[in-house]
Design a protein around this motif. Sequence first.
Motif, mmCIF file in Angstrom:
data_model
loop_
_atom_site.group_PDB
_atom_site.id
_atom_site.type_symbol
_atom_site.label_atom_id
_atom_site.label_comp_id
_atom_site.label_asym_id
_atom_site.label_seq_id
_atom_site.Cartn_x
_atom_site.Cartn_y
_atom_site.Cartn_z
ATOM 1 N N THR A 158 0.850 -1.190 0.000
ATOM 2 C CA THR A 158 0.000 0.000 0.000
ATOM 3 C C THR A 158 0.887 1.243 0.000
ATOM 4 O OG1 THR A 158 -0.004 0.033 2.402
ATOM 5 C CG2 THR A 158 -1.785 -1.178 1.344
ATOM 6 N N TRP A 159 0.291 2.376 -0.170
ATOM 7 C CA TRP A 159 1.000 3.628 0.130
ATOM 8 C C TRP A 159 -0.001 4.666 0.603
ATOM 9 C CZ3 TRP A 159 -0.059 8.006 -2.811
ATOM 10 C CH2 TRP A 159 -0.612 7.791 -4.079
ATOM 11 N N GLY A 160 0.496 5.547 1.439
ATOM 12 C CA GLY A 160 -0.377 6.558 2.032
ATOM 13 C C GLY A 160 0.173 7.946 1.843
ATOM 14 N N PRO A 161 -0.043 8.823 2.808
ATOM 15 C CA PRO A 161 0.369 10.214 2.658
ATOM 16 C C PRO A 161 1.870 10.376 2.386
ATOM 17 C CG PRO A 161 -1.048 9.957 4.575
ATOM 18 C CD PRO A 161 -0.761 8.584 4.071
ATOM 19 N N GLU A 162 2.686 9.440 2.891
ATOM 20 C CA GLU A 162 4.141 9.558 2.697
ATOM 21 C C GLU A 162 4.560 9.171 1.278
ATOM 22 O OE1 GLU A 162 2.726 7.509 4.883
ATOM 23 O OE2 GLU A 162 3.049 8.446 6.846
ATOM 24 N N GLN A 163 3.674 8.525 0.542
ATOM 25 C CA GLN A 163 3.923 8.059 -0.820
ATOM 26 C C GLN A 163 5.117 7.110 -0.902
ATOM 27 O OE1 GLN A 163 3.612 11.049 -3.828
ATOM 28 N NE2 GLN A 163 1.792 11.923 -2.935
ATOM 29 N N VAL A 164 5.245 6.303 0.131
ATOM 30 C CA VAL A 164 6.300 5.281 0.142
ATOM 31 C C VAL A 164 5.609 3.923 0.200
ATOM 32 C CG1 VAL A 164 8.233 4.320 1.450
ATOM 33 C CG2 VAL A 164 7.878 6.794 1.381
ATOM 34 N N PRO A 165 5.945 3.007 -0.725
ATOM 35 C CA PRO A 165 5.294 1.690 -0.678
ATOM 36 C C PRO A 165 5.545 0.997 0.659
ATOM 37 C CG PRO A 165 6.525 1.967 -2.702
ATOM 38 C CD PRO A 165 6.884 3.127 -1.828
ATOM 39 N N TYR A 166 4.526 0.320 1.134
ATOM 40 C CA TYR A 166 4.609 -0.336 2.439
ATOM 41 C C TYR A 166 4.011 -1.735 2.292
ATOM 42 C CZ TYR A 166 4.834 -0.355 7.539
ATOM 43 O OH TYR A 166 5.161 -0.625 8.850
ATOM 44 N N ILE A 167 4.841 -2.737 2.592
ATOM 45 C CA ILE A 167 4.408 -4.119 2.334
ATOM 46 C C ILE A 167 4.264 -4.882 3.648
ATOM 47 C CG2 ILE A 167 4.984 -6.280 1.177
ATOM 48 C CD1 ILE A 167 6.636 -4.618 -0.795
ATOM 49 N N ASP A 223 -3.245 3.115 5.194
ATOM 50 C CA ASP A 223 -3.009 3.311 3.764
ATOM 51 C C ASP A 223 -4.204 2.849 2.919
ATOM 52 O OD1 ASP A 223 -0.532 4.268 4.401
ATOM 53 O OD2 ASP A 223 0.602 2.617 3.507
ATOM 54 N N LEU A 224 -4.855 1.781 3.340
ATOM 55 C CA LEU A 224 -6.037 1.325 2.594
ATOM 56 C C LEU A 224 -7.119 2.390 2.632
ATOM 57 C CD1 LEU A 224 -6.039 -2.394 3.774
ATOM 58 C CD2 LEU A 224 -5.873 -1.630 1.394
ATOM 59 N N LEU A 225 -7.244 3.044 3.774
ATOM 60 C CA LEU A 225 -8.204 4.147 3.878
ATOM 61 C C LEU A 225 -7.802 5.289 2.939
ATOM 62 C CD1 LEU A 225 -10.658 5.360 5.451
ATOM 63 C CD2 LEU A 225 -8.961 6.446 6.934
ATOM 64 N N HIS A 226 -6.506 5.566 2.926
ATOM 65 C CA HIS A 226 -6.005 6.616 2.025
ATOM 66 C C HIS A 226 -6.355 6.272 0.576
ATOM 67 C CE1 HIS A 226 -3.001 9.223 0.023
ATOM 68 N NE2 HIS A 226 -3.152 9.988 1.084
ATOM 69 N N SER A 227 -6.257 4.988 0.245
ATOM 70 C CA SER A 227 -6.567 4.553 -1.127
ATOM 71 C C SER A 227 -8.040 4.734 -1.475
ATOM 72 C CB SER A 227 -6.214 3.079 -1.311
ATOM 73 O OG SER A 227 -4.843 2.898 -1.275
ATOM 74 N N ASP A 284 -8.558 7.499 -4.041
ATOM 75 C CA ASP A 284 -8.703 6.761 -5.286
ATOM 76 C C ASP A 284 -7.380 6.375 -5.944
ATOM 77 O OD1 ASP A 284 -10.206 5.497 -7.184
ATOM 78 O OD2 ASP A 284 -10.447 7.274 -8.441
ATOM 79 N N HIS A 285 -6.571 5.614 -5.229
ATOM 80 C CA HIS A 285 -5.404 5.026 -5.868
ATOM 81 C C HIS A 285 -5.308 3.553 -5.496
ATOM 82 C CE1 HIS A 285 -3.031 5.221 -2.141
ATOM 83 N NE2 HIS A 285 -3.506 6.428 -1.977
ATOM 84 N N LYS A 286 -4.598 2.818 -6.330
ATOM 85 C CA LYS A 286 -4.614 1.365 -6.181
ATOM 86 C C LYS A 286 -3.571 0.850 -5.191
ATOM 87 C CE LYS A 286 -6.582 0.324 -10.658
ATOM 88 N NZ LYS A 286 -6.389 -0.242 -11.987
#
Lengths: 166, 415
Positions: free
Chosen positions: A25-34, A62-66, A70-72
């Motif tokens: 996922t990624w959130g406000p930091e725009q860093v992928p998080y696994i 991050d899922l909430l951020h998505s 509206d990002h995958k």
Amino acid sequence: MMTFVLPPAIVQLSRQGDALKFISTWGPEQVPYITASPHLSINDNSQIVHLELLETSRTNRDLLHSIWFDHKVTVFLGHPSDQSYVIPAKVVKSIVSGPVFQTHYISVREKLGDVGLVAVWILEPSEVFEETFSVRQEQEECRRLSYIHLDRLAGNTQLSKEGSGR
Amino acid sequence: MAILTPREKYVSAVQNHADIPSLIILKIDVQRRGLRYTDNALAHVDRSVHQLLGTNIFGSRDGMLLPVPESLILRDGTSIVASPTPLEYHPYEVDYMDGSFVLTDDGEVVEPVELWTKPGFYDRKTKRGIPMEYVFSARPQRLSISPYRYCHFWDNDKGCLYCDIVNNLRQDKRQLGVPTKLDIEDISDTFAAAIQEQGRFAGICLTAGSNTGGAEPFDVEVDYYIEVLQAIGRHLNRRKFPSQLVATAFSEKQLRRIYDTTGIIGYTSDIEVLNKELFDWICPGKAEWIGYEEWKRRLIQAVGIFGRGNVNTGIVGGVELAKPYGFKDEKAALASTLEEAEKLAEQGVSVIFTVWVPRPGSKFADQKNASLEYYVGLAGGLQKLRIKYGLAIDHDDYRRCGNHPDTDLARLALL
């Protein structure tokens, strides 16, 4: 809108006890998080179901951020015996109460003991990338003839054995 | 300049606030404009599954208590707390299409929605024969109890001007037979039944009308809260449990007594409007018995007992614009409100808001609430303050309350 239908092989893999399941996922930091998603499943509508057990997990955030922006996200499904699939998906729903939530709540507590459940996240896959190494290697070598180190070709042809002299 | 339709104002607000999720802007707009259910939607309501409008501390926006759904939940898990509203407010419509409920605006489908699910205990009665749905009410994840429904600020006609609590109580008594004060045994029975429902409830909210009685003013209110919370606590295996008390601004001694003798962990004391002159006008009972500065002082004092992030105060968002003495300009109102909110946040007190709904049973029945832009700015502004001062709002968040757009935004903050 008809959702993308996942191939039966992937559905079957998701049901195997030793399947590898991760969500990126990624959130406000725009860093992928696994993180691992050990309870990930695929429902009858070909949607991916991620069970989130921690309110404060970065994946949950991050899922909430998505869903809000509206990002995958990306789901990885694999098996140690050389099976890998990467599945981009849209986050379409967060079920935090009601009968579906309560059914999962009871089920996850039956499996894991005294844990909580905070959300049942529903993801709609948009495509599947086959990343199984043996399959990808074969594809690459068939399609991209330049993509190989020459040493791997040494001794493989009549010409190299004899030497070209040039 | 062209006059925008309500729908166009929503679209404009979404475009103007890229950092605020459109679903939260939608929630604000539904709470602001209200909703109505189409006949088609009502025909698909299943009384065995869906929760119908029941007893609440405040009344419905159309002043009626009809068998319509209690409210809605969005696809991100956000609750919308809104009731049927007269057409003059341009309410959203809830319709039923292709097998599901949808929210429509001006005939356009805006979002899929779900109706709140009725808890199992709603069909049961206490040992004394009181319907349990009159004892506790439910939100999607919260158990709410208003064990004493009368506010004594109304005794000398000094109830808050936007509030309909006593008029609503009279309606609930007349139509449903809901008692003014609940019996502890009924509370205990109902709570015991509610917590049998696995995965259903994540917190308890206890609130009531202010009761000025006692050796020290409000001691009677404090005593009753303690009695209720202890009755609840006896059913739980942990001394402190997820809970919120929404009550009068008590003295330090009173608060210490509540905290030390019960399982309560969150304290909310609503100041209603962040401006002394407006507070004196809009909340004359609170002004008479406690006063604006003392209210704030008591909130700050409460942080020393409950801890940072566990104390907050609610404002009735938009009431600062009420006529004739309110702010005339929304920008000035917003700036002033956020400035006052920051002074409280610096001291560990979080400010949250509800969208002001002019209710027919209140003295402000004929007033209008603020613009969508105003509420979006207020939601974003209040949440930014919580982030700046490191304040959590767990006891009043989307799960344990669901009525505050600004605390919905706290879901994104990892404090």
